[in-house]
Design a protein around this motif. Structure first.
Motif, mmCIF file in Angstrom:
data_model
loop_
_atom_site.group_PDB
_atom_site.id
_atom_site.type_symbol
_atom_site.label_atom_id
_atom_site.label_comp_id
_atom_site.label_asym_id
_atom_site.label_seq_id
_atom_site.Cartn_x
_atom_site.Cartn_y
_atom_site.Cartn_z
ATOM 1 N N HIS A 25 -17.667 8.915 17.965
ATOM 2 C CA HIS A 25 -18.460 9.365 16.814
ATOM 3 C C HIS A 25 -17.556 9.790 15.662
ATOM 4 C CE1 HIS A 25 -22.357 9.109 18.789
ATOM 5 N NE2 HIS A 25 -21.803 9.637 19.874
ATOM 6 N N ALA A 26 -16.429 10.434 15.984
ATOM 7 C CA ALA A 26 -15.503 10.860 14.926
ATOM 8 C C ALA A 26 -14.895 9.664 14.212
ATOM 9 C CB ALA A 26 -14.415 11.738 15.528
ATOM 10 N N VAL A 27 -14.488 8.648 14.973
ATOM 11 C CA VAL A 27 -13.858 7.472 14.373
ATOM 12 C C VAL A 27 -14.880 6.672 13.571
ATOM 13 C CG1 VAL A 27 -12.721 5.274 14.879
ATOM 14 C CG2 VAL A 27 -12.031 7.342 16.095
ATOM 15 N N ARG A 28 -16.101 6.595 14.041
ATOM 16 C CA ARG A 28 -17.129 5.859 13.291
ATOM 17 C C ARG A 28 -17.368 6.507 11.926
ATOM 18 N NH1 ARG A 28 -22.912 4.505 15.977
ATOM 19 N NH2 ARG A 28 -23.067 6.789 15.972
ATOM 20 N N ALA A 29 -17.453 7.828 11.904
ATOM 21 C CA ALA A 29 -17.612 8.518 10.622
ATOM 22 C C ALA A 29 -16.372 8.353 9.750
ATOM 23 C CB ALA A 29 -17.903 9.999 10.858
ATOM 24 N N PHE A 30 -15.209 8.375 10.393
ATOM 25 C CA PHE A 30 -13.933 8.266 9.674
ATOM 26 C C PHE A 30 -13.801 6.913 8.975
ATOM 27 C CE2 PHE A 30 -9.565 6.678 9.875
ATOM 28 C CZ PHE A 30 -8.882 7.638 9.148
ATOM 29 N N VAL A 31 -14.022 5.812 9.698
ATOM 30 C CA VAL A 31 -13.822 4.490 9.092
ATOM 31 C C VAL A 31 -14.859 4.220 8.002
ATOM 32 C CG1 VAL A 31 -12.701 3.541 11.147
ATOM 33 C CG2 VAL A 31 -15.182 3.282 10.866
ATOM 34 N N ARG A 32 -16.061 4.769 8.148
ATOM 35 C CA ARG A 32 -17.065 4.576 7.102
ATOM 36 C C ARG A 32 -16.655 5.266 5.808
ATOM 37 N NH1 ARG A 32 -22.380 5.311 10.910
ATOM 38 N NH2 ARG A 32 -22.905 3.092 11.073
ATOM 39 N N THR A 33 -15.944 6.379 5.950
ATOM 40 C CA THR A 33 -15.514 7.112 4.767
ATOM 41 C C THR A 33 -14.254 6.520 4.172
ATOM 42 O OG1 THR A 33 -16.474 9.129 5.692
ATOM 43 C CG2 THR A 33 -14.876 9.390 3.901
ATOM 44 N N ARG A 34 -13.290 6.195 5.023
ATOM 45 C CA ARG A 34 -11.982 5.737 4.552
ATOM 46 C C ARG A 34 -11.956 4.251 4.178
ATOM 47 N NH1 ARG A 34 -7.804 9.379 3.335
ATOM 48 N NH2 ARG A 34 -8.054 11.217 4.652
ATOM 49 N N TYR A 35 -12.638 3.435 4.966
ATOM 50 C CA TYR A 35 -12.546 1.984 4.754
ATOM 51 C C TYR A 35 -13.949 1.362 4.719
ATOM 52 C CZ TYR A 35 -8.004 3.383 6.624
ATOM 53 O OH TYR A 35 -6.824 4.042 6.859
ATOM 54 N N PRO A 36 -14.824 1.826 3.852
ATOM 55 C CA PRO A 36 -16.211 1.317 3.846
ATOM 56 C C PRO A 36 -16.299 -0.173 3.564
ATOM 57 C CG PRO A 36 -15.762 2.596 1.847
ATOM 58 C CD PRO A 36 -14.592 2.804 2.776
ATOM 59 N N VAL B 171 -11.073 13.349 8.092
ATOM 60 C CA VAL B 171 -9.713 13.785 8.420
ATOM 61 C C VAL B 171 -9.586 13.917 9.927
ATOM 62 C CG1 VAL B 171 -7.923 15.536 8.125
ATOM 63 C CG2 VAL B 171 -9.519 15.062 6.251
ATOM 64 N N LEU B 172 -8.827 12.999 10.525
ATOM 65 C CA LEU B 172 -8.506 13.064 11.953
ATOM 66 C C LEU B 172 -7.003 13.256 12.065
ATOM 67 C CD1 LEU B 172 -10.755 10.238 13.466
ATOM 68 C CD2 LEU B 172 -11.221 12.679 13.302
ATOM 69 N N ALA B 173 -6.592 14.457 12.448
ATOM 70 C CA ALA B 173 -5.173 14.801 12.546
ATOM 71 C C ALA B 173 -4.655 14.473 13.933
ATOM 72 C CB ALA B 173 -4.968 16.282 12.235
ATOM 73 N N ARG C 68 1.070 11.777 10.944
ATOM 74 C CA ARG C 68 0.411 13.085 10.945
ATOM 75 C C ARG C 68 -1.098 12.959 11.134
ATOM 76 N NH1 ARG C 68 1.856 15.215 5.282
ATOM 77 N NH2 ARG C 68 1.444 13.006 4.906
ATOM 78 N N THR C 69 -1.638 11.819 10.730
ATOM 79 C CA THR C 69 -3.088 11.612 10.778
ATOM 80 C C THR C 69 -3.388 10.219 11.307
ATOM 81 O OG1 THR C 69 -3.086 10.791 8.504
ATOM 82 C CG2 THR C 69 -3.471 13.164 8.815
ATOM 83 N N LEU C 70 -4.662 10.006 11.624
ATOM 84 C CA LEU C 70 -5.051 8.690 12.124
ATOM 85 C C LEU C 70 -4.865 7.622 11.055
ATOM 86 C CD1 LEU C 70 -6.255 6.838 14.265
ATOM 87 C CD2 LEU C 70 -8.542 7.502 13.456
ATOM 88 N N ASP C 71 -5.164 7.934 9.789
ATOM 89 C CA ASP C 71 -4.996 6.897 8.764
ATOM 90 C C ASP C 71 -3.539 6.516 8.597
ATOM 91 O OD1 ASP C 71 -5.373 9.589 7.958
ATOM 92 O OD2 ASP C 71 -5.236 9.023 5.859
ATOM 93 N N GLU C 72 -2.602 7.467 8.774
ATOM 94 C CA GLU C 72 -1.181 7.108 8.720
ATOM 95 C C GLU C 72 -0.817 6.194 9.890
ATOM 96 O OE1 GLU C 72 1.460 10.409 8.489
ATOM 97 O OE2 GLU C 72 0.737 11.074 6.526
ATOM 98 N N ALA C 73 -1.366 6.479 11.075
ATOM 99 C CA ALA C 73 -1.091 5.629 12.240
ATOM 100 C C ALA C 73 -1.650 4.231 12.035
ATOM 101 C CB ALA C 73 -1.686 6.265 13.502
ATOM 102 N N LEU C 74 -2.878 4.134 11.497
ATOM 103 C CA LEU C 74 -3.481 2.825 11.269
ATOM 104 C C LEU C 74 -2.724 2.032 10.222
ATOM 105 C CD1 LEU C 74 -7.267 3.806 11.296
ATOM 106 C CD2 LEU C 74 -6.017 2.596 13.089
ATOM 107 N N GLU C 75 -2.342 2.688 9.137
ATOM 108 C CA GLU C 75 -1.646 1.977 8.068
ATOM 109 C C GLU C 75 -0.240 1.557 8.469
ATOM 110 O OE1 GLU C 75 -2.050 4.580 4.725
ATOM 111 O OE2 GLU C 75 -4.237 4.366 4.698
ATOM 112 N N ALA C 76 0.335 2.240 9.501
ATOM 113 C CA ALA C 76 1.660 1.845 9.991
ATOM 114 C C ALA C 76 1.613 0.513 10.719
ATOM 115 C CB ALA C 76 2.217 2.925 10.920
ATOM 116 N N VAL C 77 0.468 0.184 11.330
ATOM 117 C CA VAL C 77 0.384 -1.059 12.110
ATOM 118 C C VAL C 77 -0.559 -2.088 11.472
ATOM 119 C CG1 VAL C 77 0.995 0.023 14.283
ATOM 120 C CG2 VAL C 77 -1.398 -0.044 13.614
#
Length: 704
Positions: free
Chosen positions: A564-575, A637-639, A690-699
């Motif tokens: 549920h956290a990731v679903r809300a996160f991707v909708r906000t960050r990468y709609p 924000v997912l740290a 530091r955050t999930l978006d940094e991890a995703l953007e690294a790969v």
């Protein structure tokens, strides 16, 4: 797979090792006695290492099999690597190098059960005295599980004082981490007082646990005093485990005098145990005293030992093995040595006249990308009648690289025909292309017996590498050459499906985990799969029953929360990238390694990456592993939070030959001080986020 290239910045240096040690020591300024001791230690490690290599009890033929197996493993030819390792074990069943390499091959293929079985077998063969620290580790692990009856009532079983002491020490861990440090210390002191005369091993355990609990409570001086008092007991003044624990506490205090004491303790422990990781601890301690060059020498020595333990050949060993075994261009390209280093070695042997030196020089040129120069050398070997079957295969690759495709096919057919037994890599190179035919197979292999033998080799290749389209296509050509048209059509359909699957999203993510066995920790890489199924409109979700595999209840619930956290996160960050049908998809999460229950916060990051990649229509890279706790600070924000056992996880990723491992930024200091992983390896492999978006953007660069 882009990995660190050994000596990529230039040619391998070959200084006078003894002179370099002397020069470093002369400029360091340590007190004379400690300086002399450290210099002797480095020199002894240098000399004894080579002597141990010469004393290796392998038969020469078995040792040759191990070298070819290592080279093949590095080139991602795991079918050949396994065959050669098994051949070595047939000649020398107790060879640790072959056993360890076979375990690494299974690990790289995801066959974790087989890898763990081999490591367990090796540990059992090693034998030795039981480790107090390993026993303490087992008690700590047990204390983290559901409380046992023996731990709830530690005063029972008076007829088994040792067993009772163990149960009480386990219970003390629970009490301490429940917030009652003083209560835990009282339990430990009671066990120590009773065991001091009755069971010396339990007494030592109790004192080690007391020091550990005090350290966790930030009472470093109290922990030091506990271990220093332990030296008053007969036989424990020079106890290695006591000294190693004490050295870590001295290092935490950090004064120059304490660091020197730690250094002397670790040096003594290394002389007694010859444990390789202590070389890195010495490097760290020497560096903290400001002696940079001496620290680099110890770090370099450990790097050599680590690479050997991880089955990496030296450049010279690889160069000697290349003319005896064929590696296709894609295998040569991933060998972990730099262009300049390879060319430098070529320059050293280029003018030698013996055929073995000339074919080695030609192989080095091809490896370095100098195909035209390599072609000239191989043509000369062929004119003189000295070209082997492997030489012909390399010559074909050189010809193809220079644009002479027809001549390349001719020489490749000759090379395959001249081999004692068909080789899967050479066959896939010859027959695994869309423009080859059954006639190529007949010309190269001829007899029905050779065709059948070639098919067997390719089936072994396909089993080890199920995504290898060239091997499947080669099997289609062989089937046609043998007159089996039904098999030909089946393999061609398989090859087409593999070609189409290359463009489909990859549904799994690699997770780095730590497997604990008997107090020892081993890093393993396993898969997390995410699958989706169309549900009724608005019925998309993940329930706890949709988390499959052997999963602890807390992690099962955590996975649902993360969904549920990731679903809300991707909708906000990468709609703009989210699948419009996301609300209509039922998700399933699959943990592999069913015979070991998965638990712990470190699975959070790979779970989150797995969900995010599917929701965004991306494929997680197959050469990157993840480990980290995920903390939901807000809907967008997912740290990432700190985890444990990072050194074991990096080691597991390196053994699996991954290019990177993504870890929380909070673990940066843990990686810097990780004794099991050389600094150079960590610097090349570890990506901090530091955050999930940094991890995703690294790969996933497209998200940046």
């Amino acid at each position: 797979m882009s990995r660190e290239k050994h000596q990529a910045a230039g040619p391998p240096s070959e200084p006078d090792e003894r002179g370099e040690i002397d020069a470093a020591l002369a400029n360091e300024g340590l007190d004379d006695e400690l300086l002399r001791q450290l210099g002797h230690l480095l020199e002894m490690e240098l000399v004894d290492g080579s002597r141990r290599a010469r004393r290796e009890p392998l038969h020469r033929r078995a040792e040759a099999h191990v070298v070819v197996a290592r080279l093949s493993f590095e080139a991602r030819l795991s079918d050949r690597a396994e065959r050669e390792a098994v051949a070595a074990l047939a000649l020398a069943p107790d060879d640790e190098a072959a056993l360890g390499l076979l375990a690494a091959i299974h690990h790289a293929r995801g066959e974790l059960g087989a890898a763990i079985t081999l490591h367990t077998e090796m540990a059992a063969r090693a034998g030795g005295e039981p480790s107090a620290l390993a026993t303490l580790g087992r008690l700590f692990e047990a204390s983290m599980r559901e409380e046992s009856p023996s731990a709830r009532a530690p005063h029972h079983a008076p007829d088994a004082p040792s067993a009772t002491g163990m149960a009480e020490l386990e219970h003390a861990f629970r009490v301490a981490f429940g917030g009652n440090l003083q209560g835990a210390l009282r339990i430990v002191d009671r066990v120590a007082a009773r065991a001091r005369t009755e069971a010396r091993s339990v007494y030592k355990l109790a004192m080690l646990e007391r020091a550990f609990l005090l350290e966790q409570a930030q009472d470093v001086r109290g922990a030091i005093a506990t271990l220093e008092r332990l030296a008053d007991e007969p036989g424990l003044a020079s106890d290695v485990e006591r000294l190693l624990c004490l050295s870590l506490l001295y290092e935490r205090e950090g004064t120059p005098e304490r660091i020197r004491r730690a250094l002397r303790a670790v040096r003594y422990a290394y002389l007694v145990t010859r444990r390789p990781t202590l070389l890195r601890r010495i490097a760290r301690l020497v560096g903290k005293l400001g002696h940079t060059r001496l620290a680099e020498l110890f770090e370099a020595r450990y790097l050599e030992v680590f690479r050997r333990r991880m089955h990496v050949l030296s450049l010279r060993e690889a160069a000697r093995a290349l003319p005896a075994t064929y590696l296709p261009p894609e295998g040569l390209s991933v060998l972990p040595f730099g262009h300049r280093a390879v060319l430098h070695l070529f320059e050293r042997i280029r003018d030698r006249k013996r055929p073995e030196h000339r074919r080695r020089a030609a192989a080095l040129l091809l490896w370095a990308g100098e195909a035209a120069r390599a072609e000239v050398m191989y043509a000369e070997l062929a004119r003189q009648g000295e070209a082997t079957a492997v030489d012909l295969l390399y010559w074909a690759d050189a010809l193809e690289a220079t644009g002479e495709r027809a001549r390349a096919n001719e020489e490749r057919r000759r090379g395959v025909a001249a081999m004692d037994r068909p080789d899967a890599a050479a066959l896939a190179r010859l027959l695994g292309r869309d423009d080859t035919s059954a006639e190529d197979a007949r010309a190269a292999l001829g007899s029905p017996e050779r065709l059948a033998e070639a098919a067997s080799a390719l089936r072994a290749r396909r089993k080890a590498h199920p995504e290898d389209r060239a091997a499947v296509l080669a099997l289609a050509r062989l089937s046609e050459a043998r007159g089996d048209m039904e098999a030909k059509r089946r393999y061609e359909a398989h090859a087409r499906a593999l070609a189409e699957a290359r463009h489909a999203p990859r549904p799994y993510v690699l997770a780095a985990a730590a497997l604990r066995r008997g107090g020892e920790v081993r890093g393993v890489i396993h898969e997390l799969w995410v699958d989706t199924r169309r549900a009724r409109r608005g019925g998309g979700r993940l329930d706890e029953k949709d988390v499959l595999g052997s999963v602890a209840p807390d992690l099962r619930a955590r996975a649902v929360s993360l969904f549920h956290a990731v679903r809300a996160f991707v909708r906000t960050r990468y709609p703009h990238r989210v699948d419009p049908a996301l609300d209509d998809l039922r998700f399933f999460l699959r943990f592999t390694k069913d015979d070991e229950p998965s638990s712990g916060d470190s699975a959070g990051l790979p779970i989150a990456v797995a969900f995010a990649s599917v929701m965004l229509g991306l494929s997680a890279p197959s050469d990157v592993a993840f480990s980290g706790a995920v903390i939901c600070d807000a809907h967008d924000v997912l740290a990432l939070g700190r985890i444990g056992d990072v050194d074991a996880k990096i080691e597991g990723a390196y053994e699996r030959r991954l290019s990177r491992i993504v870890l929380p930024a909070q673990n940066r200091d843990d990686v810097t001080h990780a004794e099991r992983v050389p600094r150079k390896i960590a610097e090349h492999m570890v990506v901090f986020a530091r955050t999930l978006d940094e991890a995703l953007e690294a790969v996933f660069p497209e998200l940046g």
